[in-house]
Design a protein around this motif. Sequence first.
Motif, PDB file in Angstrom:
ATOM      1  N   ALA A  51       0.832  -1.206   0.000  1.00  0.00           N
ATOM      2  CA  ALA A  51       0.000   0.000   0.000  1.00  0.00           C
ATOM      3  C   ALA A  51       0.867   1.257   0.000  1.00  0.00           C
ATOM      4  O   ALA A  51       0.570   2.231  -0.709  1.00  0.00           O
ATOM      5  CB  ALA A  51      -0.931  -0.011   1.207  1.00  0.00           C
ATOM      6  N   PHE A  52       1.942   1.254   0.757  1.00  0.00           N
ATOM      7  CA  PHE A  52       2.840   2.408   0.760  1.00  0.00           C
ATOM      8  C   PHE A  52       3.484   2.602  -0.615  1.00  0.00           C
ATOM      9  O   PHE A  52       3.630   3.737  -1.084  1.00  0.00           O
ATOM     10  CB  PHE A  52       3.916   2.234   1.836  1.00  0.00           C
ATOM     11  CG  PHE A  52       3.526   2.755   3.186  1.00  0.00           C
ATOM     12  CD1 PHE A  52       3.534   4.115   3.442  1.00  0.00           C
ATOM     13  CD2 PHE A  52       3.145   1.896   4.188  1.00  0.00           C
ATOM     14  CE1 PHE A  52       3.166   4.607   4.685  1.00  0.00           C
ATOM     15  CE2 PHE A  52       2.780   2.368   5.441  1.00  0.00           C
ATOM     16  CZ  PHE A  52       2.782   3.723   5.695  1.00  0.00           C
ATOM     17  N   LEU A  53       3.865   1.499  -1.253  1.00  0.00           N
ATOM     18  CA  LEU A  53       4.463   1.605  -2.581  1.00  0.00           C
ATOM     19  C   LEU A  53       3.452   2.144  -3.595  1.00  0.00           C
ATOM     20  O   LEU A  53       3.799   2.958  -4.459  1.00  0.00           O
ATOM     21  CB  LEU A  53       4.979   0.233  -3.030  1.00  0.00           C
ATOM     22  CG  LEU A  53       6.170  -0.321  -2.244  1.00  0.00           C
ATOM     23  CD1 LEU A  53       6.495  -1.736  -2.708  1.00  0.00           C
ATOM     24  CD2 LEU A  53       7.383   0.574  -2.397  1.00  0.00           C
ATOM     25  N   ARG A  99      10.918   2.559  -5.007  1.00  0.00           N
ATOM     26  CA  ARG A  99      10.554   1.334  -4.293  1.00  0.00           C
ATOM     27  C   ARG A  99      11.637   0.931  -3.301  1.00  0.00           C
ATOM     28  O   ARG A  99      11.336   0.489  -2.179  1.00  0.00           O
ATOM     29  CB  ARG A  99      10.328   0.209  -5.312  1.00  0.00           C
ATOM     30  CG  ARG A  99       9.602  -0.998  -4.714  1.00  0.00           C
ATOM     31  CD  ARG A  99       9.366  -2.022  -5.789  1.00  0.00           C
ATOM     32  NE  ARG A  99      10.459  -2.985  -5.844  1.00  0.00           N
ATOM     33  CZ  ARG A  99      10.576  -3.913  -6.777  1.00  0.00           C
ATOM     34  NH1 ARG A  99       9.702  -3.971  -7.759  1.00  0.00           N
ATOM     35  NH2 ARG A  99      11.580  -4.759  -6.758  1.00  0.00           N
ATOM     36  N   ARG A 100      12.879   1.122  -3.702  1.00  0.00           N
ATOM     37  CA  ARG A 100      13.979   0.750  -2.810  1.00  0.00           C
ATOM     38  C   ARG A 100      13.985   1.635  -1.553  1.00  0.00           C
ATOM     39  O   ARG A 100      14.143   1.136  -0.426  1.00  0.00           O
ATOM     40  CB  ARG A 100      15.310   0.884  -3.558  1.00  0.00           C
ATOM     41  CG  ARG A 100      16.514   0.456  -2.722  1.00  0.00           C
ATOM     42  CD  ARG A 100      17.799   0.650  -3.489  1.00  0.00           C
ATOM     43  NE  ARG A 100      17.910  -0.265  -4.621  1.00  0.00           N
ATOM     44  CZ  ARG A 100      17.811   0.082  -5.890  1.00  0.00           C
ATOM     45  NH1 ARG A 100      17.596   1.353  -6.212  1.00  0.00           N
ATOM     46  NH2 ARG A 100      17.924  -0.809  -6.847  1.00  0.00           N
ATOM     47  N   SER A 101      13.811   2.948  -1.725  1.00  0.00           N
ATOM     48  CA  SER A 101      13.841   3.851  -0.575  1.00  0.00           C
ATOM     49  C   SER A 101      12.624   3.635   0.329  1.00  0.00           C
ATOM     50  O   SER A 101      12.754   3.645   1.566  1.00  0.00           O
ATOM     51  CB  SER A 101      13.887   5.297  -1.055  1.00  0.00           C
ATOM     52  OG  SER A 101      12.741   5.628  -1.827  1.00  0.00           O
ATOM     53  N   PHE A 133      10.382   1.412   5.236  1.00  0.00           N
ATOM     54  CA  PHE A 133       9.330   0.594   5.843  1.00  0.00           C
ATOM     55  C   PHE A 133       9.940  -0.446   6.778  1.00  0.00           C
ATOM     56  O   PHE A 133       9.424  -0.679   7.883  1.00  0.00           O
ATOM     57  CB  PHE A 133       8.512  -0.094   4.748  1.00  0.00           C
ATOM     58  CG  PHE A 133       7.356  -0.902   5.277  1.00  0.00           C
ATOM     59  CD1 PHE A 133       6.116  -0.331   5.433  1.00  0.00           C
ATOM     60  CD2 PHE A 133       7.522  -2.247   5.608  1.00  0.00           C
ATOM     61  CE1 PHE A 133       5.044  -1.067   5.923  1.00  0.00           C
ATOM     62  CE2 PHE A 133       6.466  -2.990   6.099  1.00  0.00           C
ATOM     63  CZ  PHE A 133       5.217  -2.408   6.259  1.00  0.00           C
ATOM     64  N   LEU A 134      11.021  -1.088   6.350  1.00  0.00           N
ATOM     65  CA  LEU A 134      11.674  -2.083   7.205  1.00  0.00           C
ATOM     66  C   LEU A 134      12.231  -1.432   8.465  1.00  0.00           C
ATOM     67  O   LEU A 134      12.161  -2.009   9.558  1.00  0.00           O
ATOM     68  CB  LEU A 134      12.788  -2.783   6.426  1.00  0.00           C
ATOM     69  CG  LEU A 134      12.338  -3.661   5.249  1.00  0.00           C
ATOM     70  CD1 LEU A 134      13.546  -4.223   4.521  1.00  0.00           C
ATOM     71  CD2 LEU A 134      11.422  -4.774   5.724  1.00  0.00           C
ATOM     72  N   LEU A 136       8.154  10.238   2.853  1.00  0.00           N
ATOM     73  CA  LEU A 136       8.695   9.761   1.580  1.00  0.00           C
ATOM     74  C   LEU A 136       7.592   9.305   0.624  1.00  0.00           C
ATOM     75  O   LEU A 136       7.736   9.428  -0.599  1.00  0.00           O
ATOM     76  CB  LEU A 136       9.665   8.597   1.830  1.00  0.00           C
ATOM     77  CG  LEU A 136      10.960   8.943   2.577  1.00  0.00           C
ATOM     78  CD1 LEU A 136      11.775   7.680   2.832  1.00  0.00           C
ATOM     79  CD2 LEU A 136      11.786   9.957   1.811  1.00  0.00           C
ATOM     80  N   SER A 137       6.489   8.798   1.180  1.00  0.00           N
ATOM     81  CA  SER A 137       5.408   8.289   0.347  1.00  0.00           C
ATOM     82  C   SER A 137       4.412   9.361  -0.050  1.00  0.00           C
ATOM     83  O   SER A 137       3.539   9.108  -0.885  1.00  0.00           O
ATOM     84  CB  SER A 137       4.670   7.158   1.079  1.00  0.00           C
ATOM     85  OG  SER A 137       5.564   6.138   1.462  1.00  0.00           O
TER      86      SER A 137
END
Length: 423
Positions: A36-38, A142-144, A149-150, A221-222
Amino acid sequence: MICWPALSTVAALLILLGIQGEARAQTPASPRDLDAFLQVARANSPLLADYAGQVRQTRLDSLRRRAQQRPQLAGTAAVVAAPTVRGYGYDEAVSNGGNYAAVVTATQPLFNRPVLQNDFRILENQGQVLRNTGRLSALDLRRSITDQFLTAYAAQQQWSFSQALLRQLRQQDEVLRQLVNGGIFKQTQYLTYYLSMRSQEVAVQQSQLVYRRELGVLRFLSGVSDTAFALLEAPTPPTHRALAGLSAVAQRQYTLDSLRLQLDRRAIDLGYRPQLSWVADAGLQSSSPMPLRLARSFGVSAGLMLSVPVFDGHQRQIAYDRLKVAEEIRRGYRRFLTTQRGQQYNQLEGLVQASNQLSATLRQQLKVAEALVKAGRQQLATGDISILDYLQLVNSYRAFQFNLTQAETERLRTLYAIDYLGE
């Protein structure tokens, strides 16, 4: 058989429809999981929207180039007087006393299909480069987002563990108070436990603040405007994909560069071909402003115009040499990137194996530490273990849990890094 201009226009139209369809897709207002964040980040990214807009511009450039191949009409009007005063003035053979004109001129190049097709291929190549650059930007985004998120999820896990540990300490506190009142432990020993419990309360507040901060960075960031406190869902480990070769998004950029260099060389060759165009005009041209003369000066003319390059000072060879240098640079970048990606993939595979072993070891040690804490809790109720020894067991259990959280986070980062190299 489909001609290249038609194919280029259709492809651009399909891309345009795809972009518009993606923009209309619903995005969650308050995302909780990684997907969802992506999705929200892709929808809110102005950079991706910029590349999508540039792709649409290449379609418009293709339409404009097609329009340039059609007959071009231009209107010209001129009123120029060349008076002669006392015998001084331009020679009448040159000026005829003046020039009065209103002419519409039409021109169109002939036999220009190879040039037009090559120009369409160049525009299509530009669109492919922009789309691939957009994919690279989406991959970086997507990487950032995944990395943050992790980080936020690890902070949430640490906060959750700190809360669970505090609940255990509070439950044990009731037992210890009874033991102190029964004379099994001294009051000073209980104070040590009480201070440790209060320190754990501070640790819970600190870990909660860390999680709130990391969650805010993730939302920043999102492009998520939601500021409400929420918990994240556990991320799903990605599949272990093989290393993508020359078809990878990062590698495709150099394939497109090679195609563009070939098209540029062909454009140079086509630029030195003889160019034939037809020219026609119609209107008024007269050397006298008198109405009778003007009324009889309407006419038309038509003909062919041929342009043949003769000598350009060796500019053609210089252009070839410049393309040759560009090709050497491109090959150097591609060789370096291929080596770099292979080395990175092999290193990440080794890190995954090491991370799996570390996580397995920490889980075993955590089980042992948890069993010792339970045993220590039972012995503490009977006075067979000192409070300091019990607190030492709790601290060891806390350290193992923290290390396991960090190891799992790094393992997921490594798996996602391998997944990116499979794109």
